[in-house]
Motif scaffolding. Structure first.
Motif, short mmCIF file in Angstrom:
data_model
loop_
_atom_site.label_atom_id
_atom_site.label_comp_id
_atom_site.label_asym_id
_atom_site.label_seq_id
_atom_site.Cartn_x
_atom_site.Cartn_y
_atom_site.Cartn_z
N ASN A 36 0.85 -1.19 0.00
CA ASN A 36 0.00 0.00 0.00
C ASN A 36 0.88 1.23 0.00
N ASP A 37 0.58 2.15 -0.90
CA ASP A 37 1.27 3.44 -0.95
C ASP A 37 0.24 4.52 -0.68
N SER A 38 0.31 5.12 0.51
CA SER A 38 -0.67 6.14 0.88
C SER A 38 -0.59 7.37 -0.02
N ASP A 39 0.53 7.54 -0.74
CA ASP A 39 0.65 8.66 -1.68
C ASP A 39 0.00 8.32 -3.02
N GLY A 40 -0.45 7.09 -3.19
CA GLY A 40 -1.17 6.70 -4.40
C GLY A 40 -0.31 6.57 -5.63
N PHE A 41 0.98 6.30 -5.47
CA PHE A 41 1.86 6.08 -6.63
C PHE A 41 1.84 7.27 -7.57
N GLY A 42 1.67 8.47 -7.02
CA GLY A 42 1.63 9.66 -7.84
C GLY A 42 0.26 9.90 -8.45
N GLY A 43 -0.70 9.10 -8.14
CA GLY A 43 -2.07 9.20 -8.65
C GLY A 43 -2.76 7.88 -8.42
N ASP A 44 -4.07 7.90 -8.30
CA ASP A 44 -4.80 6.66 -8.04
C ASP A 44 -4.61 5.66 -9.17
N LEU A 45 -4.50 4.40 -8.79
CA LEU A 45 -4.35 3.31 -9.75
C LEU A 45 -5.72 2.79 -10.17
N THR A 46 -5.79 2.18 -11.34
CA THR A 46 -7.01 1.55 -11.82
C THR A 46 -6.93 0.07 -11.47
N GLU A 47 -7.88 -0.39 -10.67
CA GLU A 47 -7.88 -1.79 -10.26
C GLU A 47 -7.86 -2.71 -11.46
N GLY A 48 -7.02 -3.73 -11.38
CA GLY A 48 -6.90 -4.72 -12.45
C GLY A 48 -5.81 -4.40 -13.45
N ASN A 49 -5.28 -3.16 -13.43
CA ASN A 49 -4.21 -2.82 -14.37
C ASN A 49 -2.93 -3.54 -14.00
N VAL A 50 -2.26 -4.08 -15.01
CA VAL A 50 -0.93 -4.66 -14.83
C VAL A 50 0.05 -3.52 -14.67
N LEU A 51 1.01 -3.67 -13.78
CA LEU A 51 2.03 -2.65 -13.56
C LEU A 51 3.39 -3.20 -13.98
N TYR A 52 4.20 -2.30 -14.54
CA TYR A 52 5.50 -2.66 -15.11
C TYR A 52 6.62 -1.90 -14.41
N LEU A 53 7.83 -2.42 -14.54
CA LEU A 53 9.02 -1.69 -14.14
C LEU A 53 9.12 -0.47 -15.06
N SER A 54 9.39 0.68 -14.46
CA SER A 54 9.44 1.94 -15.20
C SER A 54 10.83 2.27 -15.72
N GLU A 55 10.89 3.24 -16.63
CA GLU A 55 12.16 3.78 -17.10
C GLU A 55 12.73 4.78 -16.10
N THR A 56 11.97 5.10 -15.07
CA THR A 56 12.44 5.93 -13.97
C THR A 56 12.95 5.00 -12.88
N ALA A 57 14.18 5.17 -12.45
CA ALA A 57 14.77 4.27 -11.46
C ALA A 57 13.87 4.10 -10.24
N GLY A 58 13.54 2.83 -9.93
CA GLY A 58 12.73 2.50 -8.77
C GLY A 58 11.24 2.62 -8.98
N GLY A 59 10.81 3.06 -10.17
CA GLY A 59 9.40 3.36 -10.37
C GLY A 59 8.55 2.26 -10.98
N PHE A 60 7.24 2.41 -10.77
CA PHE A 60 6.20 1.59 -11.39
C PHE A 60 5.59 2.38 -12.54
N THR A 61 4.99 1.69 -13.50
CA THR A 61 4.21 2.36 -14.54
C THR A 61 3.09 1.42 -15.00
N ALA A 62 1.95 2.02 -15.39
CA ALA A 62 0.84 1.23 -15.91
C ALA A 62 0.98 1.02 -17.42
N THR A 63 2.00 1.65 -18.01
CA THR A 63 2.24 1.53 -19.45
C THR A 63 3.58 0.83 -19.66
#
Length: 136
Positions: free
Chosen positions: A76-103
């Protein structure tokens, strides 16, 4: 490292304790270095900084100190990962070090790795795939 298994109610997660290779904040994805077996910030477009093995659940400000990594379970990230996530979306390793991305990263040479699934606006089921595909 030290393996910890936490059982809270009927929920189970797996956390490992590793030595940090660099400063790591809570919520950042990490990889395991093949040179010194320490964890550092995972990155989809930085050579050798993948696959992500989990997400930091404790902060570590200096190299060589212990950091707890959630390798499987709900984060759980109380900061919302920089914005609320859409339930069911697959998340990927980001091009930003340490980050998540939905794309999924899409530049030539980027590595595409599924790291989890959004299960709530601020909750991710962490389950990193060790399959990493190079985008071309």
């Amino acid at each position: 490292y030290e393996m910890l298994r936490s059982l809270v109610g009927s929920e189970m997660c797996i956390r490992d304790r590793f030595l940090a290779a660099e400063s790591i904040a809570v919520g950042q994805l990490v990889y395991m270095s093949t040179t010194d077996a320490r964890v550092g910030l995972a990155d989809a477009n930085a050579s050798g900084k993948y696959p992500a093995i989990g997400v930091a659940v404790s902060a570590q400000g200096s190299a060589g100190s212990a950091v707890k990594i959630l390798t499987h379970g709900t984060f759980n990230d109380s900061d919302g990962f920089g914005g609320d996530l859409t339930e069911g979306n697959v998340l990927y390793l980001s091009e930003t070090a340490g980050g998540f991305t939905a794309t999924a990263p899409s530049d030539d040479g980027d590595r595409v790795q599924v790291v989890g699934v959004a299960i709530g606006p601020r909750d991710v089921f962490i389950n990193p795939s060790l399959d990493v595909i190079e985008h071309d």
